[in-house]
Design a protein around this motif. Structure first.
Motif, PDB file in Angstrom:
ATOM      1  N   GLY A   1     -35.081 -50.936   0.372  1.00 54.41           N
ATOM      2  CA  GLY A   1     -35.811 -50.108  -0.584  1.00 54.41           C
ATOM      3  C   GLY A   1     -35.157 -48.744  -0.663  1.00 54.41           C
ATOM      4  O   GLY A   1     -34.510 -48.299   0.291  1.00 54.41           O
TER       5      GLY A   1
ATOM      6  N   THR B   1     -36.655 -46.038  -0.602  1.00 53.39           N
ATOM      7  CA  THR B   1     -37.348 -45.264   0.425  1.00 53.39           C
ATOM      8  C   THR B   1     -37.821 -46.246   1.501  1.00 53.39           C
ATOM      9  O   THR B   1     -37.920 -47.462   1.261  1.00 53.39           O
TER      10      THR B   1
ATOM     11  N   SER C   1     -40.790 -46.490   2.656  1.00 49.02           N
ATOM     12  CA  SER C   1     -42.070 -47.039   2.212  1.00 49.02           C
ATOM     13  C   SER C   1     -41.865 -48.196   1.234  1.00 49.02           C
ATOM     14  O   SER C   1     -42.545 -49.229   1.322  1.00 49.02           O
ATOM     15  N   GLU C   2     -40.918 -48.038   0.316  1.00 47.41           N
ATOM     16  CA  GLU C   2     -40.634 -49.109  -0.640  1.00 47.41           C
ATOM     17  C   GLU C   2     -40.126 -50.354   0.081  1.00 47.41           C
ATOM     18  O   GLU C   2     -40.509 -51.483  -0.267  1.00 47.41           O
TER      19      GLU C   2
ATOM     20  N   ASP D   1     -43.053 -52.087   1.711  1.00 49.76           N
ATOM     21  CA  ASP D   1     -43.881 -52.736   0.695  1.00 49.76           C
ATOM     22  C   ASP D   1     -43.245 -54.049   0.239  1.00 49.76           C
ATOM     23  O   ASP D   1     -43.945 -55.050   0.024  1.00 49.76           O
ATOM     24  N   ARG D   2     -41.921 -54.049   0.060  1.00 54.55           N
ATOM     25  CA  ARG D   2     -41.228 -55.272  -0.349  1.00 54.55           C
ATOM     26  C   ARG D   2     -41.344 -56.349   0.730  1.00 54.55           C
ATOM     27  O   ARG D   2     -41.531 -57.530   0.419  1.00 54.55           O
TER      28      ARG D   2
END
Length: 450
Positions: free
Chosen positions: A280, A282, A284-285, A288-289
């Motif tokens: 990601g 970031t 966080s991304e 999330d993925r």
């Protein structure tokens, strides 16, 4: 992490291609077309992406049975040598590594097939040597059960010795194509191998000239005791599964140490652990993925996969309980059995948690992070004695490989760890491995060609 900016050593990166991706729920992801895995264009796109990223090679796994996962997952339907022959026509540089079994093939036909791929691709063929641990594979070839572990490796030893002899049954200079004299080939440079062994009796010679690379690159993936010894004797690259840096360092040091027994140097074999990076922009991304894929897991499929890895039926196991007693050994894939059982014990995982941990890479390291964090992970293993490079396992395809090539590869290049252009025209040249000299004249009698 240790750093050494002046070191000329460079990473080697292979793209491990599996249908719609390595995460077992990849086919359900909204950005994945599950039917694409049955089209040539899907693999053409992936191979060209790998080549755009200057990766050393792409690799196709294979088995010779329909495993019990198709109710809940896609599978790679194409025979690897057939598919890679098509991809040879659509790429120019990237290596093409196919899995083929020594248990359910014959050395003559397989040596011929790999020599053909090497010529068709201009010297880019590699062979991932497997011994086929599945019971269902044995039954497809008329056997009541698979041969035991040691017997499979004994056959594999003779198989590769014969294949190498067949590739060497033509001298490099045997084909003259001299129009003026009318001589196409010097038959004094083409010889029968006259092999009579425990498993095979083969006269030879091969009916195709010596491969462009001398021999296709030999790859192996077993990490059991027999597998390590086999790799030290024959392999030039090893695909391995290690969960921790310490495990990786121990495996790397052990395998490199074994090479001396066979008169080989440490740089004659590359160790490439598997890594499945969820990337990601970031952190966080990336998380999330990873969570998005985890939410798509089918517990029934996960149990079937776990049962296959442990060679034990677990369909009735309590998902929220600990891993049931599965014994201490198997005649199947011994190294993966050990990795999975040790992971479950070391982290006190429930069956459900174990399924989730294995879903992304079947025991290979899964890492979620930014491009810089993925590059940090790769650099640490590379510089701290755990890897010569990595077998990259995108969680989804084609998008996961796009992310790696577009985001991680430039970061590795900025750090001076990875090439910006291909060094050579063959797979061996890009892996930094020597072309084997022909051993035919020293080992086999001349003048026996038909």
């Amino acid at each position: 992490m240790t750093t050494n900016d002046s070191s000329p050593r460079q990473l080697h990166l292979n793209a491990f291609i599996m249908a719609t991706g390595h995460h077992e729920a990849a086919w359900r992801h909204p950005h994945v077309d599950p039917r694409a895995a049955l089209t040539l264009q899907h693999y053409v796109e992936i191979a060209r992406t790998a080549e755009r990223g200057r990766l050393d090679s792409i690799f196709l796994a294979d088995g010779v049975a329909l495993h019990g996962n198709v109710k809940h997952n896609t599978h790679s339907a194409f025979e690897p040598l057939t598919l890679l022959s098509a991809l040879a026509a659509t790429t120019e540089h990237v290596g093409l590594i196919a899995t083929a079994s020594t248990t359910y093939n014959h050395p003559y036909t397989l040596a011929r097939a790999f020599a053909s791929l090497d010529h068709l691709s201009g010297g880019r063929a590699g062979w991932n040597i497997v011994t086929s641990a599945g019971q269902d594979e044995a039954r497809n070839f008329g056997l009541p059960s698979r041969p035991d572990h040691d017997d499979r490796y004994a056959r594999a030893t003779e198989f590769v010795q014969v294949a190498r002899a067949l590739w060497d049954s033509f001298d490099d200079e045997a084909v003259l194509a001299d129009k003026a004299s009318g001589i196409y080939a010097d038959t004094e440079r083409i010889s029968a191998i006259g092999h009579v062994g425990e498993h095979f009796s083969i006269r030879g010679p091969l009916n195709i000239r010596r491969p462009v690379q001398g021999h296709p690159l030999l790859v192996q993936a077993g990490s059991s005791e027999a597998g390590r010894e086999y790799a030290a004797r024959f392999a030039e690259a090893v695909f391995t599964a290690q969960q921790t840096l310490q495990d990786g360092q121990e495996f790397y040091a052990d395998l490199k140490r074994r090479l001396a027994t066979y008169g080989r140097r440490p740089d004659e074999l590359l160790v490439l652990p598997g890594i499945s990076p969820v990337i990601g922009r970031t952190e966080s991304e990336a998380r999330d993925r990873e969570a998005e894929l985890t939410a798509l897991i089918s517990p029934a499929h996960g149990l079937a996969q776990l049962s296959a890895m442990l060679d034990t039926r677990l369909s009735e196991a309590d998902l929220d309980g600990p891993l049931p007693d599965v014994g201490t050994a198997t005649e199947g894939n011994q190294s993966r059995f050990t990795l999975v059982t040790e992971l479950a014990r070391r982290e006190s995982l429930t069956v459900r948690q174990l399924i989730e941990r294995l879903a992304g890479g079947r025991g290979h390291r899964v890492f979620a992070g930014t491009p810089a964090q993925v590059a940090d992970e790769i650099q640490e293993w590379f510089e701290d004695g755990a890897a010569d490079g990595f077998n990259v396992m995108p969680p989804t395809l084609p998008g996961g490989l796009d992310d790696f090539v577009d985001l991680v590869v430039p970061e590795l290049q900025r750090r001076g760890l990875f090439r910006t252009e291909y060094e050579g025209s063959t797979l061996r040249e890009n892996y930094g491995l020597a072309r084997p000299a022909s051993r035919r004249t020293a080992t086999y009698p001349k003048g026996n060609a038909a």
